[in-house]
Design a protein around this motif. Structure first.
Motif, PDB file in Angstrom:
ATOM      1  N   LYS A 900       0.835  -1.210   0.000  1.00  0.00           N
ATOM      2  CA  LYS A 900       0.000   0.000   0.000  1.00  0.00           C
ATOM      3  C   LYS A 900       0.867   1.257   0.000  1.00  0.00           C
ATOM      4  N   LEU A 901       1.882   1.246   0.810  1.00  0.00           N
ATOM      5  CA  LEU A 901       2.795   2.393   0.839  1.00  0.00           C
ATOM      6  C   LEU A 901       3.422   2.606  -0.533  1.00  0.00           C
ATOM      7  N   MET A 902       3.913   1.540  -1.120  1.00  0.00           N
ATOM      8  CA  MET A 902       4.560   1.643  -2.420  1.00  0.00           C
ATOM      9  C   MET A 902       3.598   2.195  -3.466  1.00  0.00           C
ATOM     10  N   LYS A 903       2.406   1.643  -3.510  1.00  0.00           N
ATOM     11  CA  LYS A 903       1.430   2.047  -4.520  1.00  0.00           C
ATOM     12  C   LYS A 903       1.040   3.507  -4.344  1.00  0.00           C
ATOM     13  N   ALA A 904       0.841   3.917  -3.098  1.00  0.00           N
ATOM     14  CA  ALA A 904       0.456   5.302  -2.838  1.00  0.00           C
ATOM     15  C   ALA A 904       1.567   6.262  -3.255  1.00  0.00           C
ATOM     16  N   LEU A 905       2.798   5.923  -2.938  1.00  0.00           N
ATOM     17  CA  LEU A 905       3.917   6.785  -3.297  1.00  0.00           C
ATOM     18  C   LEU A 905       4.111   6.828  -4.811  1.00  0.00           C
ATOM     19  N   GLU A 906       3.970   5.692  -5.487  1.00  0.00           N
ATOM     20  CA  GLU A 906       4.077   5.667  -6.952  1.00  0.00           C
ATOM     21  C   GLU A 906       3.025   6.571  -7.592  1.00  0.00           C
ATOM     22  N   THR A 907       1.807   6.424  -7.133  1.00  0.00           N
ATOM     23  CA  THR A 907       0.708   7.232  -7.684  1.00  0.00           C
ATOM     24  C   THR A 907       0.992   8.711  -7.485  1.00  0.00           C
ATOM     25  N   ASN A 908       1.461   9.053  -6.290  1.00  0.00           N
ATOM     26  CA  ASN A 908       1.713  10.458  -5.988  1.00  0.00           C
ATOM     27  C   ASN A 908       2.854  11.018  -6.827  1.00  0.00           C
ATOM     28  N   MET A 909       3.897  10.209  -7.043  1.00  0.00           N
ATOM     29  CA  MET A 909       5.021  10.679  -7.840  1.00  0.00           C
ATOM     30  C   MET A 909       4.592  10.917  -9.290  1.00  0.00           C
ATOM     31  N   ILE A 910       3.739  10.049  -9.814  1.00  0.00           N
ATOM     32  CA  ILE A 910       3.251  10.216 -11.195  1.00  0.00           C
ATOM     33  C   ILE A 910       2.409  11.486 -11.296  1.00  0.00           C
ATOM     34  N   ILE A 911       1.554  11.729 -10.287  1.00  0.00           N
ATOM     35  CA  ILE A 911       0.751  12.967 -10.270  1.00  0.00           C
ATOM     36  C   ILE A 911       1.673  14.183 -10.279  1.00  0.00           C
ATOM     37  N   LEU A 912       2.706  14.135  -9.472  1.00  0.00           N
ATOM     38  CA  LEU A 912       3.644  15.263  -9.397  1.00  0.00           C
ATOM     39  C   LEU A 912       4.301  15.516 -10.754  1.00  0.00           C
ATOM     40  N   LEU A 913       4.732  14.444 -11.410  1.00  0.00           N
ATOM     41  CA  LEU A 913       5.432  14.593 -12.686  1.00  0.00           C
ATOM     42  C   LEU A 913       4.494  15.039 -13.816  1.00  0.00           C
ATOM     43  N   ASP A 914       3.204  14.798 -13.649  1.00  0.00           N
ATOM     44  CA  ASP A 914       2.219  15.127 -14.687  1.00  0.00           C
ATOM     45  C   ASP A 914       1.656  16.548 -14.569  1.00  0.00           C
ATOM     46  N   THR A 915       1.961  17.255 -13.505  1.00  0.00           N
ATOM     47  CA  THR A 915       1.233  18.506 -13.257  1.00  0.00           C
ATOM     48  C   THR A 915       2.009  19.767 -13.635  1.00  0.00           C
ATOM     49  N   PHE A 916       3.099  19.592 -14.388  1.00  0.00           N
ATOM     50  CA  PHE A 916       3.866  20.744 -14.871  1.00  0.00           C
ATOM     51  C   PHE A 916       4.212  21.716 -13.727  1.00  0.00           C
ATOM     52  N   PRO A 917       5.029  21.256 -12.798  1.00  0.00           N
ATOM     53  CA  PRO A 917       5.393  22.107 -11.656  1.00  0.00           C
ATOM     54  C   PRO A 917       6.279  23.265 -12.091  1.00  0.00           C
ATOM     55  N   PRO A 918       6.477  24.236 -11.216  1.00  0.00           N
ATOM     56  CA  PRO A 918       7.371  25.354 -11.542  1.00  0.00           C
ATOM     57  C   PRO A 918       8.770  24.854 -11.887  1.00  0.00           C
ATOM     58  N   THR A 919       9.456  25.600 -12.736  1.00  0.00           N
ATOM     59  CA  THR A 919      10.785  25.182 -13.203  1.00  0.00           C
ATOM     60  C   THR A 919      11.735  24.895 -12.050  1.00  0.00           C
ATOM     61  N   GLU A 920      11.702  25.730 -11.002  1.00  0.00           N
ATOM     62  CA  GLU A 920      12.655  25.552  -9.904  1.00  0.00           C
ATOM     63  C   GLU A 920      12.400  24.278  -9.107  1.00  0.00           C
ATOM     64  N   SER A 921      11.188  23.706  -9.227  1.00  0.00           N
ATOM     65  CA  SER A 921      10.858  22.476  -8.497  1.00  0.00           C
ATOM     66  C   SER A 921      11.073  21.223  -9.328  1.00  0.00           C
ATOM     67  N   LYS A 922      11.133  21.368 -10.644  1.00  0.00           N
ATOM     68  CA  LYS A 922      11.184  20.192 -11.519  1.00  0.00           C
ATOM     69  C   LYS A 922      12.383  19.275 -11.236  1.00  0.00           C
ATOM     70  N   PRO A 923      13.617  19.813 -11.147  1.00  0.00           N
ATOM     71  CA  PRO A 923      14.762  18.904 -10.914  1.00  0.00           C
ATOM     72  C   PRO A 923      14.607  18.086  -9.633  1.00  0.00           C
ATOM     73  N   ALA A 924      14.082  18.722  -8.584  1.00  0.00           N
ATOM     74  CA  ALA A 924      13.915  18.008  -7.316  1.00  0.00           C
ATOM     75  C   ALA A 924      12.885  16.901  -7.446  1.00  0.00           C
TER      76      ALA A 924
END
Length: 1022
Positions: A900-924
């Motif tokens: 459950k932990l793994m799946k939740a973290l995977e889902t969240n990371m994909i959401i983060l990568l899909d939402t076009f964050p500010p340039t200064e946050s992208k590398p992190a």
């Protein structure tokens, strides 16, 4: 072949002997089958310096200075030399180049002197060709180009790895014959020394407790003592003065030492590590107590009287030992019976934690009945052998053995009797007088002190005030107080020699945590610390009583206190930095001494207490006021450093009965000032013991009518001491009208320790709370969910619906703290959180997958996720594969929870990568997802990470920098980290980009990963 070793003085440090032995073995192995002659001269003094090693060969001489350090050396002709190891810098005490240069020319003068009449065939001018080398541990390195070229011919750094190669370059342009070498040995007054396989140097433990180890006879309860320490991690030996508590404790430690345990003397660092908020130090503490170490904590709650400050210091450690499941260290405590009884009456922390029974099982009580006449006869014989009386005195003791052991029924009395016999005029007709003196030792010690010279009294009184200072600092304080000025420093050495093993002893401590090693299960010792201690608490008791009874002796103390106080104001002690914390330390010691003897001191000395209080800060941070913990577990030194007012105010309340109207009026004024009032309330809540709170509980009513912050602290005090307060003070909990959310948080967070009455109050408060109040206290609820009863959980059920933005926000804040406590903050492991509650975990996973998570700033959520994915590998190896090589405890995580932990973290990371964050946050975000993918099986996630290849160059560069920073701490770790071929491919593709900077950064990552693979730190898989 001839290889001989000569020595000037006995070795005091084991590491020096070990390095000499290593050096000897290297030389012996090389020259065993040759005709060459080599003399090794060691540990001798010249006019200005001491030489560790001087090698004499037929072709010349070489000075070697032994250094127990390992690493890369940085240093030249000027300034500090440092050793760099594991990215830490350790400064050498002196500039090595300057040190060896001084040794070289001091030796040259001595060789010129010895030359006359011995080896005049050697030109005097050629004696100057002396090689000078610093000798470091194997694996050390030094770039000689840091030193000017002219010095290369005589100066360098060597190790056992290349000592022989360096010796080949010894060429002084003369030949030193064997008779010439013998002349040098004779001229230096050295003796031949046979090197054995085992060091002749006593360990710090053996040196500190030579007497106790030599004279010990097992009391009747010895088998019980050994049984308890074998079955438990702690033992507490309780008894009257002179019954042999300390000697028994030391010999228990010696038994454990013989079983392979290591006796650790650095108790101050132990407490600092326990209470540190620094993760690295917390990790060292876990490592320390999980290894096989032994700590002796003598007079744990006070030597002469009960000291609550020591209770604050040691009880948190006792709780940690008893609660932690995998402690392998042993802790040996001792206490006087009356002081221990006061502790049991006045301290309720152990009962809060439900540990009273377990602690009581560790107690062994010694008394005179544990020593029959046969044991007492053995004790007398052992002490008689050790103390070395003259033959006449020894005969008198032997002839009167029966009389002596009939009258002296405690080991300490027998020791004092023989000690007195050694120093007194001891005759056959004075046996009875000597027996009386041993029984009433304090009276006779007082008389002895009164007869001392002024400079000797000064020495004993300064030590009485400042027993926590190191020897060098004590010497500075002493010389500063001498009426004749600092030119009389030899007085200090004379006093040490006179009183050593009579009034005082020199104790050696080794620091143990400042150097981090590759092996997570071992320590490197730092510096050796020397302190002076009174040889027995009875001498401290004698000084205390003498000051209280004799006006002339009191004047001596008053003069010292006045001098030291003014020194702290103008920072005028020689060699101390004006901004050194030693002045604060000294000021507190002066304050404590003034309060301790307050009723006997002259008015102008009493005023020093108020002057010192005026000089300190009463500031208490707001974050410390509202934190939910009722037990801060701060150590005494921590309070002194960060909240000095707490230690000072505590001393005021503990010594209140000695005060005059003037100081009482000043204390009343402290209640009228906002900052000092807050500090007083903080002291009530966290520092004072039960008896003192109960004695001054009327002051709680006064404090309850002031600021909100003060009321909050009063509430904490009432909750903590609820069962011991009167009805009026209990009612204050409601009459103060503090925010009910604060009250709920305090009660929930400490639910397992609070009384039944307070449990009922908590339920009532929650019943009357509105939704917003419950949301505000949701963080505390979720953190402590597993320990709460159903009626409280039911009121918070709505939190699990995640239907409101405010609730989502509150859940997020709660989970940041919850995850730290449950998974990340494992160095501060709490066994209560060994089980992960499935309902809270499900809520956490749902929260991670909920898009409303972006109510947060990108930076905040990246930091949160990074901390969480960092534990995934640890969880997998410890819980799912029984990987038990960790030095800290892990929560029990089952496969479903882990998934459950793994799946939740995977889902969240994909959401983060899909939402076009500010340039200064992208590398992190990219680097966090990249590292997390090591433990993930999500193909979708690696595809998202692969988009880094089409990002702008500055984002790629920052991504590679962050990746390198992420994996850099892995070096030297025991846990094998996973890395996937698909991750390597992304780095390889980046290494073929057009930008030279991107190429180089990617190749740097790949090279570092290859190094970690070679070292077994990284495992490559699909």
């Amino acid at each position: 072949m001839v290889v001989k070793v000569f020595c000037g003085e006995e070795f005091e440090n084991e590491h020096e002997w070990n390095q000499l032995k290593e050096l000897y073995d290297v030389i012996y192995e090389k020259y065993a089958n040759t005709d060459e002659i080599v003399y090794i001269l060691s540990n001798f003094n010249l006019a200005k310096v001491q030489i560790d090693v001087l090698i004499l060969t037929e072709k010349g001489t070489a000075i070697i200075d032994l250094k127990s350090y390992k690493g890369k050396l940085i240093g030249n002709e000027n300034g500090n030399w440092v050793v760099i190891k594991n990215e830490q810098e350790i400064s050498l005490p002196k500039n090595l180049f300057g040190q060896l240069k001084e040794q070289k020319f001091d030796l040259l003068e001595k060789l010129k002197q010895i030359r006359i009449g011995n080896f005049e065939h050697i030109e005097e001018g050629k004696l100057v060709f002396i090689k000078c080398w610093g000798y470091f541990e194997k694996g050390s390195s030094y770039d000689i180009r840091q030193i000017g070229e002219r010095a290369h011919s005589w100066f360098d750094v060597v190790t056992a790895d290349y000592l022989i190669d360096k010796m080949k370059w010894i060429n002084a342009r003369y030949k030193l014959k064997m008779k010439d070498m013998d002349a040098i040995v004779k001229g230096l007054n050295l003796k031949e020394y046979l090197i054995g396989e085992k060091s002749p140097v006593k360990s710090a433990f053996e040196s500190n407790y030579e007497k106790e180890l030599s004279v010990f006879i097992q009391p009747n309860k010895w088998d019980e003592i050994l049984r308890i320490i074998s079955e438990s991690n702690i033992i507490t030996i309780v008894g009257e003065p002179k019954v042999g508590k300390s000697t028994a404790a030391i010999n228990v430690a010696n038994e454990l030492k013989n079983e392979g345990f290591v006796v650790q003397e650095d108790k101050k660092s132990l407490i600092e590590l326990l209470n540190s908020r620094d993760h690295k130090k917390s990790r060292f503490f876990s490592q320390l107590i999980n290894n096989r170490n032994v700590f002796i904590i003598d007079d744990v709650f006070g030597a002469i009287e009960y000291e609550p400050a020591l209770v604050n210091k040691w009880v948190p450690l006792i709780i940690r030992i008893l609660k932690s499941p995998n402690v392998n260290s042993k802790f040996i405590f001792s206490s006087r019976t009356d002081i221990f009884n006061k502790f049991q009456r006045s301290n309720n922390e152990l009962s809060y934690e439900g540990l009273n029974d377990e602690f009581n099982d560790s107690i062994v009580k010694l008394n005179f009945s544990n020593y029959d006449s046969e044991l007492l006869n053995g004790i007398l014989n052992e002490n008689l052998e050790y103390i070395q009386l003259t033959e006449d005195k020894k005969s008198i003791v032997i002839d009167n053995k029966e009389c002596i052991i009939n009258e002296l029924v405690l080991p300490g009395e027998i020791w004092h009797f023989l000690e007195n016999a050694k120093y007194d005029e001891f005759q056959e007709d004075s046996i009875n007088k000597s027996i009386v003196k041993a029984k009433r030792q304090v009276i006779f010690i007082k008389e002895e002190i009164k007869s001392l010279d002024e400079y000797e009294k000064l020495f004993l009184y300064i030590l009485y005030i400042n027993q926590d200072f190191e020897v060098d600092d004590l010497e500075e304080i002493y010389s500063h107080c001498l009426p004749l000025g600092p030119s009389n420093l030899h007085y200090f050495e004379k006093c040490v020699d006179k009183f050593r093993n009579r009034f005082i002893k020199i104790k050696i401590e080794n620091g143990f945590y400042l150097k981090e090693t590759k092996d997570a299960n071992s320590f490197e010792f730092t510096e050796e610390i020397k302190k002076l201690e009174y040889i027995h608490p009875i001498y401290i008791e004698a000084v205390q009583k003498l000051i209280g009874e004799d006006g002339e002796e009191r004047r001596v103390l008053e003069n010292i206190l006045e001098k030291l106080y003014h020194s702290t104001r103008i920072a005028d002690i020689t060699s101390w930095n004006p901004h050194d914390s030693k002045y604060e330390h000294l000021k507190f010691n002066v304050f404590h001494s003034v309060l301790l003897h307050y009723s006997h001191l002259q008015y102008y000395i009493k005023e020093l207490a108020i002057d010192i209080l005026i000089s300190i800060s009463f500031l208490i941070r707001e974050s410390e006021v509202y934190r939910p913990d009722l037990e801060l577990n701060y150590e005494f030194d921590y309070w002194t450093q960060f909240f000095p007012s707490v230690t000072y105010i505590s001393k005021l309340f503990y010594n209140f009965d000695k005060f005059d109207d003037n100081l009482i009026r000043y204390m009343d004024r402290l209640f009228e000032n906002v900052d000092s009032r807050k500090a007083i309330a903080y002291t009530f809540a966290y520092s004072l013991d039960i008896d003192t709170v109960r004695k001054f509980q009327h002051k709680l009513i006064e404090l309850s009518k002031t600021e909100e912050e003060v009321k909050s602290l009063v509430a904490k005090c009432i909750i903590k001491n609820y069962d011991f307060l009167n009805e009026n003070n209990r009612k204050l909990l409601f009459q103060m009208e503090i925010k009910n959310t604060l009250l709920i948080q305090y009660l929930i967070h400490n639910y397992e320790q609070i009384s039944k009455d307070l449990t009922s109050i908590l339920v009532t408060e929650i019943e009357s709370a509105n939704v917003q109040d419950l949301i505000e206290t949701g963080e505390t609820f979720l953190i402590n969910y597993s320990f709460l009863p159903p009626e409280i959980k039911q009121k918070y059920d709505f939190i699990f619906s995640l239907t409101d933005d405010n609730i989502i926000m509150q859940v997020g804040e709660a989970f940041s703290r919850w995850f730290d406590l449950t998974f990340s903050d494992l160095e501060s492991y709490d066994s209560k959180r060994a089980i992960v509650d499935s309902r809270v975990l499900n809520l956490y996973c749902n929260w991670l997958k909920n898009e409303k998570i972006f109510f947060y700033q990108y930076k905040e959520i990246i930091n949160l996720i990074y901390g969480e994915f960092g534990m995934i590998g640890h969880l997998k190896y410890s819980s799912l594969r029984n990987y038990d090589d960790f030095y800290f405890e892990m929560p029990k995580v089952t496969e479903p929870i882990y998934s459950k932990l793994m799946k939740a973290l995977e889902t969240n990371m994909i959401i983060l990568l899909d939402t076009f964050p500010p340039t200064e946050s992208k590398p992190a975000i990219y680097s966090t997802a990249f590292s997390f993918f090591s433990w993930s099986n999500s193909i979708e996630l690696i595809e998202k990470i692969g988009n880094i290849l089409i990002e702008k160059d500055d984002i790629k560069r920052m991504f590679l920098e962050e990746c390198l920073e992420d994996i850099h701490p892995w070096k030297g770790q025991k846990c094998p980290y996973k890395f996937k071929i698909s991750q390597i491919k992304i780095l390889e593709e980046l290494s073929m980009q057009n930008s030279l900077e991107i190429k180089n950064k990617a190749k740097e990552n790949l090279d570092y990963i290859d190094e970690l693979i070679d070292n077994g730190v990284i495992q490559i898989g699909d």
